[in-house]
Write a protein that holds these residues in place. Structure first.
Motif, PDB file in Angstrom:
ATOM      1  N   ILE A   1       0.774  -1.163   0.034  1.00  0.00           N
ATOM      2  CA  ILE A   1       0.146  -0.031   0.072  1.00  0.00           C
ATOM      3  C   ILE A   1       0.653   1.234   0.014  1.00  0.00           C
ATOM      4  O   ILE A   1       0.371   2.374  -0.590  1.00  0.00           O
TER       5      ILE A   1
ATOM      6  N   LEU B   1       1.493   3.260  -3.230  1.00  0.00           N
ATOM      7  CA  LEU B   1       0.386   3.489  -4.066  1.00  0.00           C
ATOM      8  C   LEU B   1       0.123   5.270  -4.370  1.00  0.00           C
ATOM      9  O   LEU B   1      -0.091   5.645  -5.418  1.00  0.00           O
ATOM     10  N   PRO B   2       0.392   6.186  -3.156  1.00  0.00           N
ATOM     11  CA  PRO B   2       0.238   7.165  -3.443  1.00  0.00           C
ATOM     12  C   PRO B   2       1.256   7.982  -4.638  1.00  0.00           C
ATOM     13  O   PRO B   2       0.942   8.922  -5.458  1.00  0.00           O
TER      14      PRO B   2
ATOM     15  N   PHE C   1       0.084   6.917  -7.908  1.00  0.00           N
ATOM     16  CA  PHE C   1      -0.872   7.791  -8.390  1.00  0.00           C
ATOM     17  C   PHE C   1      -0.416   9.333  -8.468  1.00  0.00           C
ATOM     18  O   PHE C   1      -1.261   9.918  -9.358  1.00  0.00           O
TER      19      PHE C   1
ATOM     20  N   GLU D   1      -6.918   4.705 -10.618  1.00  0.00           N
ATOM     21  CA  GLU D   1      -6.889   4.774  -9.211  1.00  0.00           C
ATOM     22  C   GLU D   1      -8.255   4.046  -8.507  1.00  0.00           C
ATOM     23  O   GLU D   1      -8.081   3.249  -7.691  1.00  0.00           O
ATOM     24  N   TRP D   2      -9.369   4.321  -9.071  1.00  0.00           N
ATOM     25  CA  TRP D   2     -10.396   3.670  -8.457  1.00  0.00           C
ATOM     26  C   TRP D   2     -10.487   2.161  -8.826  1.00  0.00           C
ATOM     27  O   TRP D   2     -10.828   1.378  -7.913  1.00  0.00           O
TER      28      TRP D   2
ATOM     29  N   VAL E   1      -7.637   0.313  -8.988  1.00  0.00           N
ATOM     30  CA  VAL E   1      -6.661  -0.407  -8.117  1.00  0.00           C
ATOM     31  C   VAL E   1      -7.249  -0.264  -6.757  1.00  0.00           C
ATOM     32  O   VAL E   1      -7.161  -1.341  -5.841  1.00  0.00           O
ATOM     33  N   LEU E   2      -7.873   0.943  -6.301  1.00  0.00           N
ATOM     34  CA  LEU E   2      -8.324   0.857  -4.832  1.00  0.00           C
ATOM     35  C   LEU E   2      -9.645   0.133  -4.674  1.00  0.00           C
ATOM     36  O   LEU E   2      -9.569  -0.667  -3.730  1.00  0.00           O
ATOM     37  N   GLY E   3     -10.298  -0.139  -5.504  1.00  0.00           N
ATOM     38  CA  GLY E   3     -11.533  -0.806  -5.326  1.00  0.00           C
ATOM     39  C   GLY E   3     -11.695  -2.326  -5.688  1.00  0.00           C
ATOM     40  O   GLY E   3     -12.310  -2.956  -4.971  1.00  0.00           O
TER      41      GLY E   3
ATOM     42  N   LEU F   1      -6.628  -4.047  -4.767  1.00  0.00           N
ATOM     43  CA  LEU F   1      -6.377  -4.258  -3.557  1.00  0.00           C
ATOM     44  C   LEU F   1      -6.689  -5.234  -2.567  1.00  0.00           C
ATOM     45  O   LEU F   1      -6.134  -5.913  -1.832  1.00  0.00           O
ATOM     46  N   TYR F   2      -8.036  -5.545  -2.863  1.00  0.00           N
ATOM     47  CA  TYR F   2      -8.858  -6.560  -1.695  1.00  0.00           C
ATOM     48  C   TYR F   2      -8.325  -7.808  -1.875  1.00  0.00           C
ATOM     49  O   TYR F   2      -8.018  -8.527  -0.847  1.00  0.00           O
TER      50      TYR F   2
END
Length: 131
Positions: free
Chosen positions: A77, A80-81, A84, A94-95, A97-99, A102-103
Motif C-alpha cells: 500500500i 500507491l500514492p 497515483f 486509481e479507482w 486499483v483501490l476498489g 487491492l482487496y
C-alpha cells in the motif's frame, strides 16, 4: 522492662506458596520423573524461568508473523500514492486499483496471517502438552 512499639515482632501471613518439592521428596502423581524433568506445562504453571522462556518464544514468533504481515502491507500500500501522483490523469486506474486490485491481496494476506498464527499456537500446545 517495657517494650518499645517499634521493636514488637509482627506476624506476616499470606497465601500459601506452591513450592517445588525436593527431588527426593517428590510425589509420584504430580511429578512423574524423579530425574528432575518437568513437563513444559508445569514449568509454565509454576512460572519458572524455563516456562517464561516457552511463553516468550510463542510471543516472539507471533510478533515476527505480525511484523511480516505489516511489512508486506506497507510494501503493497505504501507506494500507491507515489504511483497515483506519477499518473495524475489516470483517475479510473486509481479507482480500479483501490476498489478491486487491492482487496484480493489483502484477503490473501489476512488468510495467511490467521493460518500462521493458528499453526504457531498449535505447535506451542503440542510442545506444552508433550505430544
Amino acid at each position: 522492662m517495657p517494650q518499645d512499639p517499634t521493636d514488637r515482632r509482627v506476624v506476616v501471613t499470606g497465601p500459601p506458596r506452591r513450592a517445588l518439592p525436593h527431588a527426593r521428596h517428590r510425589s509420584r502423581g504430580r511429578y512423574p520423573h524423579s530425574s528432575g524433568y518437568y513437563r513444559p506445562r508445569t514449568e509454565i504453571d509454576e512460572q519458572t524461568t524455563l516456562g517464561h522462556t516457552y511463553v516468550r518464544s510463542l510471543m516472539r514468533i507471533q510478533l515476527r508473523t505480525g511484523l511480516t504481515v505489516f511489512a508486506v502491507l506497507a510494501l503493497l500500500i505504501g507506494p500507491l500514492p507515489l504511483v497515483f501522483a506519477a499518473a495524475p490523469d489516470a483517475r479510473r486506474l486509481e479507482w480500479a486499483v483501490l476498489g478491486f486490485g487491492l482487496y484480493p491481496p489483502l484477503v490473501l494476506l489476512a488468510r495467511w496471517y490467521v493460518r500462521r498464527a493458528e499453526r504457531n499456537e498449535r505447535d506451542f500446545v503440542r510442545l506444552v502438552e508433550d505430544r
